[in-house]
Structures are given as structure tokens and as C-alpha cells.
Motif scaffolding. Structure first.
Motif, PDB file in Angstrom:
ATOM      1  N   LEU A 178       0.918  -1.306  -0.038  1.00 29.23           N
ATOM      2  CA  LEU A 178       0.001  -0.073  -0.192  1.00 29.23           C
ATOM      3  C   LEU A 178       0.930   1.121  -0.091  1.00 29.23           C
ATOM      4  O   LEU A 178       1.795   1.407   0.693  1.00 29.23           O
ATOM      5  CB  LEU A 178      -1.057  -0.263   1.127  1.00 29.23           C
ATOM      6  N   GLY A 179       0.582   2.140  -0.913  1.00 25.60           N
ATOM      7  CA  GLY A 179       1.445   3.382  -1.060  1.00 25.60           C
ATOM      8  C   GLY A 179       2.764   3.221  -1.739  1.00 25.60           C
ATOM      9  O   GLY A 179       3.549   4.323  -1.741  1.00 25.60           O
ATOM     10  N   LYS A 180       3.012   2.154  -2.253  1.00 25.51           N
ATOM     11  CA  LYS A 180       4.669   1.894  -2.723  1.00 25.51           C
ATOM     12  C   LYS A 180       4.389   1.392  -4.048  1.00 25.51           C
ATOM     13  O   LYS A 180       3.434   0.937  -4.657  1.00 25.51           O
ATOM     14  CB  LYS A 180       5.160   1.081  -1.957  1.00 25.51           C
ATOM     15  N   GLN A 181       5.486   1.699  -4.778  1.00 27.04           N
ATOM     16  CA  GLN A 181       5.421   1.157  -6.042  1.00 27.04           C
ATOM     17  C   GLN A 181       5.734  -0.467  -6.477  1.00 27.04           C
ATOM     18  O   GLN A 181       5.995  -1.105  -5.432  1.00 27.04           O
ATOM     19  CB  GLN A 181       6.674   1.770  -6.976  1.00 27.04           C
ATOM     20  N   ARG A 182       5.051  -1.042  -7.413  1.00 28.23           N
ATOM     21  CA  ARG A 182       5.495  -2.490  -7.539  1.00 28.23           C
ATOM     22  C   ARG A 182       6.797  -2.721  -7.545  1.00 28.23           C
ATOM     23  O   ARG A 182       7.656  -2.093  -8.346  1.00 28.23           O
ATOM     24  CB  ARG A 182       4.523  -2.955  -8.945  1.00 28.23           C
TER      25      ARG A 182
ATOM     26  N   PRO B  52       6.191  -8.959   8.569  1.00 30.79           N
ATOM     27  CA  PRO B  52       5.209  -7.915   8.240  1.00 30.79           C
ATOM     28  C   PRO B  52       5.383  -7.191   7.086  1.00 30.79           C
ATOM     29  O   PRO B  52       4.608  -6.899   6.258  1.00 30.79           O
ATOM     30  CB  PRO B  52       5.042  -6.892   9.667  1.00 30.79           C
ATOM     31  N   GLU B  53       6.791  -6.884   6.525  1.00 34.92           N
ATOM     32  CA  GLU B  53       7.050  -6.184   5.696  1.00 34.92           C
ATOM     33  C   GLU B  53       6.828  -6.772   4.399  1.00 34.92           C
ATOM     34  O   GLU B  53       6.911  -6.067   3.168  1.00 34.92           O
ATOM     35  CB  GLU B  53       8.452  -5.528   5.665  1.00 34.92           C
ATOM     36  N   ASP B  54       6.413  -7.894   4.270  1.00 32.42           N
ATOM     37  CA  ASP B  54       6.224  -8.761   3.049  1.00 32.42           C
ATOM     38  C   ASP B  54       4.727  -8.486   2.926  1.00 32.42           C
ATOM     39  O   ASP B  54       4.293  -8.986   1.771  1.00 32.42           O
ATOM     40  CB  ASP B  54       6.529 -10.311   3.474  1.00 32.42           C
ATOM     41  N   THR B  55       3.975  -7.983   3.460  1.00 29.82           N
ATOM     42  CA  THR B  55       2.592  -7.837   3.481  1.00 29.82           C
ATOM     43  C   THR B  55       2.435  -6.828   2.079  1.00 29.82           C
ATOM     44  O   THR B  55       3.154  -5.911   2.052  1.00 29.82           O
ATOM     45  CB  THR B  55       1.901  -6.883   4.439  1.00 29.82           C
ATOM     46  N   ALA B  56       1.785  -7.386   1.003  1.00 33.59           N
ATOM     47  CA  ALA B  56       1.437  -6.633  -0.288  1.00 33.59           C
ATOM     48  C   ALA B  56       0.461  -7.669  -1.087  1.00 33.59           C
ATOM     49  O   ALA B  56       0.062  -8.495  -0.711  1.00 33.59           O
ATOM     50  CB  ALA B  56       2.545  -6.375  -0.852  1.00 33.59           C
TER      51      ALA B  56
END
Length: 115
Positions: A41-45, A87-91
Motif C-alpha cells: 500500500l502506497g508503494k511502487q510495484r 510484516p514487511e512482506d505484506t502486499a
């Protein structure tokens, strides 16, 4: 025309595992590179992992030693085994099939890692 259908996303606790699958149908060339990208969320692919038709792989630095990409050419399917999730793998994770001049994308599957 190429269609990509992903499955395997979900909610998992930190340290857990998930396995994503992506099956391609339509006009398929088994030598094409396939892979996984993700967009938080809010970041580039960003690229997560790719695999060539010959089996060579490339990984984003933060997932090396935790994620493994593989493919079954007989079934036109690519997999992403994700271990030690953070948690930072959430996407949203997207499957991609690459051809010269064009990329084909799946609809995406949500991966949520809770702390």
C-alpha cells in the motif's frame, strides 16, 4: 491471449509460510520468463523473484534465503514458496509472464503478515 490465475494468498503470522501458485493459459510459450512482483500500500510495484524457461532465477535482496520460485512447465504453473514471512512482506502479489515487448499480469493475490 494469455490468462494468469493466482492462488494461495492469505493471512499468516510472522515467521509463517505461504505458497503462491500461478497457472497460465491461452497462447503459452514455455520458454518465457515468469515471475512474481508485489505492491504494498502506497508503494511502487517491485520484483520479488523471476525464473526463466531454463530455470535460472533472480530474487530481490530482502527475500533471498526465505523465498523460492519454481515452475512446472508441463502445467504452465509457477510457484512462490515464502518462508519466514515478515510484516514487511505484506502486499498484493502479482504473477507475470514476460514476452519481448509485453508483460502479462495476473489479477493479484493479497498476502498479509501479522506481527
Amino acid at each position: 491471449q494469455v490468462q494468469l490465475v493466482e492462488s494461495g494468498g492469505g493471512v499468516v503470522q510472522a515467521g509463517g509460510s505461504l505458497r503462491l501458485s500461478c497457472t497460465a493459459s491461452g497462447s503459452i510459450f514455455r520458454l518465457n520468463t515468469m515471475g512474481w512482483y508485489r505492491q504494498a500500500l502506497g508503494k511502487q510495484r517491485e520484483m520479488v523473484a523471476v525464473i526463466t524457461g531454463g530455470g535460472s532465477t533472480n530474487y530481490e535482496d530482502s527475500v533471498k534465503d526465505r523465498f523460492t520460485i519454481s515452475r512446472d512447465n508441463a502445467k504452465n504453473t509457477v510457484f512462490l514458496q515464502m518462508n519466514s514471512l515478515k510484516p514487511e512482506d505484506t502486499a498484493v502479489y502479482y504473477c507475470v509472464l514476460k514476452r519481448p515487448g509485453r508483460d502479462y499480469w495476473g489479477q493479484g493475490t493479497q498476502v498479509t503478515v501479522s506481527s
